[in-house]
Design a protein around this motif. Structure first.
Motif, PDB file in Angstrom:
ATOM      1  N   TRP A  22      -5.757   0.495   9.994  1.00 20.57           N
ATOM      2  CA  TRP A  22      -5.302   1.589   8.988  1.00 20.57           C
ATOM      3  C   TRP A  22      -4.689   2.835   9.816  1.00 20.57           C
ATOM      4  CZ3 TRP A  22      -4.138   0.618   4.155  1.00 20.57           C
ATOM      5  CH2 TRP A  22      -4.921  -0.464   3.407  1.00 20.57           C
ATOM      6  N   ARG A  26      -1.205   4.230   8.749  1.00 22.30           N
ATOM      7  CA  ARG A  26      -0.838   5.500   8.192  1.00 22.30           C
ATOM      8  C   ARG A  26       0.253   6.015   9.046  1.00 22.30           C
ATOM      9  NH1 ARG A  26      -5.923   6.798   7.781  1.00 22.30           N
ATOM     10  NH2 ARG A  26      -6.137   7.423   9.848  1.00 22.30           N
ATOM     11  N   TYR A  83      -2.222   9.647   1.967  1.00 24.29           N
ATOM     12  CA  TYR A  83      -3.423   9.970   2.188  1.00 24.29           C
ATOM     13  C   TYR A  83      -4.534  10.142   1.302  1.00 24.29           C
ATOM     14  CZ  TYR A  83      -7.253  12.683   4.525  1.00 24.29           C
ATOM     15  OH  TYR A  83      -8.277  13.210   5.300  1.00 24.29           O
ATOM     16  N   LYS A  84      -4.287  10.388  -0.053  1.00 22.41           N
ATOM     17  CA  LYS A  84      -5.402  10.554  -0.888  1.00 22.41           C
ATOM     18  C   LYS A  84      -5.505   9.078  -1.924  1.00 22.41           C
ATOM     19  CE  LYS A  84      -5.619  15.113  -0.891  1.00 22.41           C
ATOM     20  NZ  LYS A  84      -6.678  15.908  -0.321  1.00 22.41           N
ATOM     21  N   THR A  85      -4.465   7.978  -1.644  1.00 22.04           N
ATOM     22  CA  THR A  85      -4.993   6.829  -2.259  1.00 22.04           C
ATOM     23  C   THR A  85      -5.318   5.806  -1.133  1.00 22.04           C
ATOM     24  OG1 THR A  85      -2.390   6.340  -1.986  1.00 22.04           O
ATOM     25  CG2 THR A  85      -3.055   7.562  -3.905  1.00 22.04           C
ATOM     26  N   LEU A  86      -5.288   6.156   0.244  1.00 21.61           N
ATOM     27  CA  LEU A  86      -5.511   4.998   0.976  1.00 21.61           C
ATOM     28  C   LEU A  86      -6.874   4.289   0.898  1.00 21.61           C
ATOM     29  CD1 LEU A  86      -3.751   4.254   3.359  1.00 21.61           C
ATOM     30  CD2 LEU A  86      -4.939   5.549   5.061  1.00 21.61           C
ATOM     31  N   ASP A  87      -8.036   5.204   0.284  1.00 21.11           N
ATOM     32  CA  ASP A  87      -9.368   4.499   0.396  1.00 21.11           C
ATOM     33  C   ASP A  87      -9.247   3.399  -0.672  1.00 21.11           C
ATOM     34  OD1 ASP A  87     -10.661   6.053   2.081  1.00 21.11           O
ATOM     35  OD2 ASP A  87     -11.253   7.402   0.673  1.00 21.11           O
ATOM     36  N   VAL A  88      -8.277   3.526  -1.731  1.00 19.01           N
ATOM     37  CA  VAL A  88      -8.483   2.232  -2.782  1.00 19.01           C
ATOM     38  C   VAL A  88      -7.442   1.275  -2.210  1.00 19.01           C
ATOM     39  CG1 VAL A  88      -7.379   1.637  -5.040  1.00 19.01           C
ATOM     40  CG2 VAL A  88      -8.659   3.838  -4.504  1.00 19.01           C
ATOM     41  N   ARG A  90      -7.306   0.532   0.872  1.00 18.40           N
ATOM     42  CA  ARG A  90      -8.153  -0.354   1.832  1.00 18.40           C
ATOM     43  C   ARG A  90      -8.773  -1.428   1.073  1.00 18.40           C
ATOM     44  NH1 ARG A  90     -10.003   2.106   6.777  1.00 18.40           N
ATOM     45  NH2 ARG A  90      -9.511   3.961   6.009  1.00 18.40           N
ATOM     46  N   LYS A  91      -9.653  -0.886  -0.198  1.00 19.47           N
ATOM     47  CA  LYS A  91     -10.554  -1.719  -0.813  1.00 19.47           C
ATOM     48  C   LYS A  91      -9.725  -2.890  -1.488  1.00 19.47           C
ATOM     49  CE  LYS A  91     -14.013  -1.541  -4.657  1.00 19.47           C
ATOM     50  NZ  LYS A  91     -14.384  -0.679  -5.674  1.00 19.47           N
ATOM     51  N   ASP A  94      -8.062  -5.078   2.262  1.00 18.51           N
ATOM     52  CA  ASP A  94      -8.881  -5.810   2.996  1.00 18.51           C
ATOM     53  C   ASP A  94      -9.072  -7.278   2.844  1.00 18.51           C
ATOM     54  OD1 ASP A  94      -8.816  -3.710   5.047  1.00 18.51           O
ATOM     55  OD2 ASP A  94     -10.827  -3.017   4.590  1.00 18.51           O
TER      56      ASP A  94
END
Length: 406
Positions: A22, A26, A83-88, A90-91, A94
């Motif tokens: 990741w 980015r 940056y603000k949406t990367l967590d979702v 990733r979920k 992955d």
């Protein structure tokens, strides 16, 4: 040779413990945006976004049964969206990437794995780097198209945060040849509607993301495509690794379970987008001069998906288009007509209350299905005479005989 080793080390570094690099994703996305341009929001644009979202919330008050879902109003640039949406992301990505990395490891013959020893972990690292680079390009392209945090129907941003991307709204408005402030307000209405829906239907975020994850878990890996892609790697040219095209390596499995999973995903996306379209068009009413044109443009845009969204779908095998958007909007309109705004929004009270894909074909039947029963229960006098009142059974005392069993 030194330059080769340096580039190779950069490509394989910062794996981060998961199937996707990741950090590399980015970096690639940021580099792509730097090349195409990523203007920061000016103070005027930030103020305009805040005012548009505030006005949108006021217009939505009579059109929905819920209060505002916005706690923070922001203007993002394109990098901030990533940056603000990367967590979702990733979920969502992955699980798919882990199968690709596993498939790459399977390409190594069994007899060669013992000889590779610790070097075999480099195969997984290479797979994560390849997927990260490709995903970074896709997200960079998508960041140049999205208009708001909830633009593609998924709850990608932080809960309660409404965000618009002024640079993309300006370009989109120019393409429609419509005033920028009018386009901005329409986008703000859609974003504010998304925030209300996901804020006041607490189970919906998990429901939509789980539908995406379940569908992704059934996507299979095309090993032939991976083998062909890896065959194009030139060990003396690290850039050949970054240039590998991984599109088409993921395809949905043609099984009943996967088809049912796809149907659930498409229904969930259509219901969310259909509700947003219906509520926004109702709230805008005669307030926006070009509301009909804007509504139709957004419906076409969501139903077809933009170029970047299509690239993302080809890369990870996930199509995020609500295929039955128009039918879903018609269904919500029928619910509003027959049950009112409160009755329409009450359907979101539990997943089992939501219409199924089959209900799209006859929205009036669904909207009126339980009205007669609801009316009877609402007017029935449960205390009216007509028989002895039912009393609770007495509590047996310590000396009472046991109650006989039938």
């Amino acid at each position: 040779m030194q330059q080769f080793m340096s580039q190779l080390q950069h490509l394989l570094s910062a794996q981060g413990g998961g199937p996707v690099n990741w950090d590399l994703a980015r970096q690639v996305a940021a580099s792509q945006l730097a090349a195409t341009g990523d203007p920061a929001a000016s103070p005027y644009e930030r103020h305009a976004v805040e005012e548009a979202l505030r006005l949108a919330d006021l217009w939505l008050e009579p059109a929905t049964a819920w209060p505002t879902g916005i706690r923070t109003s922001l203007a993002w640039n394109r990098n901030e969206w990533i940056y603000k949406t990367l967590d979702v992301w990733r979920k969502l990505c992955d699980p798919v990437a882990s199968r690709m990395v596993g498939a790459m490891g399977d390409l190594v013959p069994p007899e060669a794995r013992a000889q590779l020893g610790p070097m075999q972990s480099m195969v997984a690292t290479l797979g994560g780097a390849l997927f990260g680079g490709q995903l970074g390009q896709a997200l960079g392209s998508l960041a140049a198209e999205v208009l708001s945090a909830g633009d593609i129907g998924l709850p990608l941003g932080p809960a309660g945060t409404a965000a618009l991307i002024p640079a993309n709204i300006r370009v989109y408005g120019q393409g429609l040849e419509l005033p920028e402030d009018e386009v901005r307000l329409y986008v703000a209405l859609r974003e504010a509607a998304h925030q209300r829906l996901f804020e006041h239907v607490p189970w919906l975020r998990g429901h939509v993301l789980t539908a995406v994850e379940t569908y992704a878990s059934g996507i299979r890996v095309n090993r032939e495509a991976i083998e062909e892609a890896m065959g194009r790697v030139d060990p003396t040219d690290p850039e050949s690794m970054q240039a590998i095209a991984l599109e088409g390596i993921f395809t949905p499995e043609d099984t009943p379970a996967q088809k049912a999973s796809l149907a659930r995903l498409e229904t969930a996306l259509a219901l969310v987008e259909g509700w947003v379209c219906h509520v926004v068009d109702d709230a805008a009413g005669e307030r926006l001069p070009n509301v009909v044109r804007l509504g139709e443009a957004f419906r076409r845009r969501r139903a077809a998906g933009g170029p970047a969204e299509q690239t993302f779908a080809a890369l990870v095998g996930l199509e995020l288009r609500p295929r039955r958007l128009r039918e879903a909007a018609t269904l919500w309109a029928a619910l509003t007509e027959h049950r009112g705004i409160a009755g329409r929004d009450a359907v979101w009270g539990h997943p089992d209350l939501l219409p199924s894909d089959d209900d799209f074909t006859d929205p009036v039947a669904f909207a009126t299905a339980r009205l007669d029963l609801d009316d009877e229960l609402a007017t029935f006098d449960f205390t009216a005479p007509g028989g002895p009142e039912e009393q609770p059974p007495p509590t047996p005392g310590p000396s009472d005989p046991p109650t006989p069993q039938p």
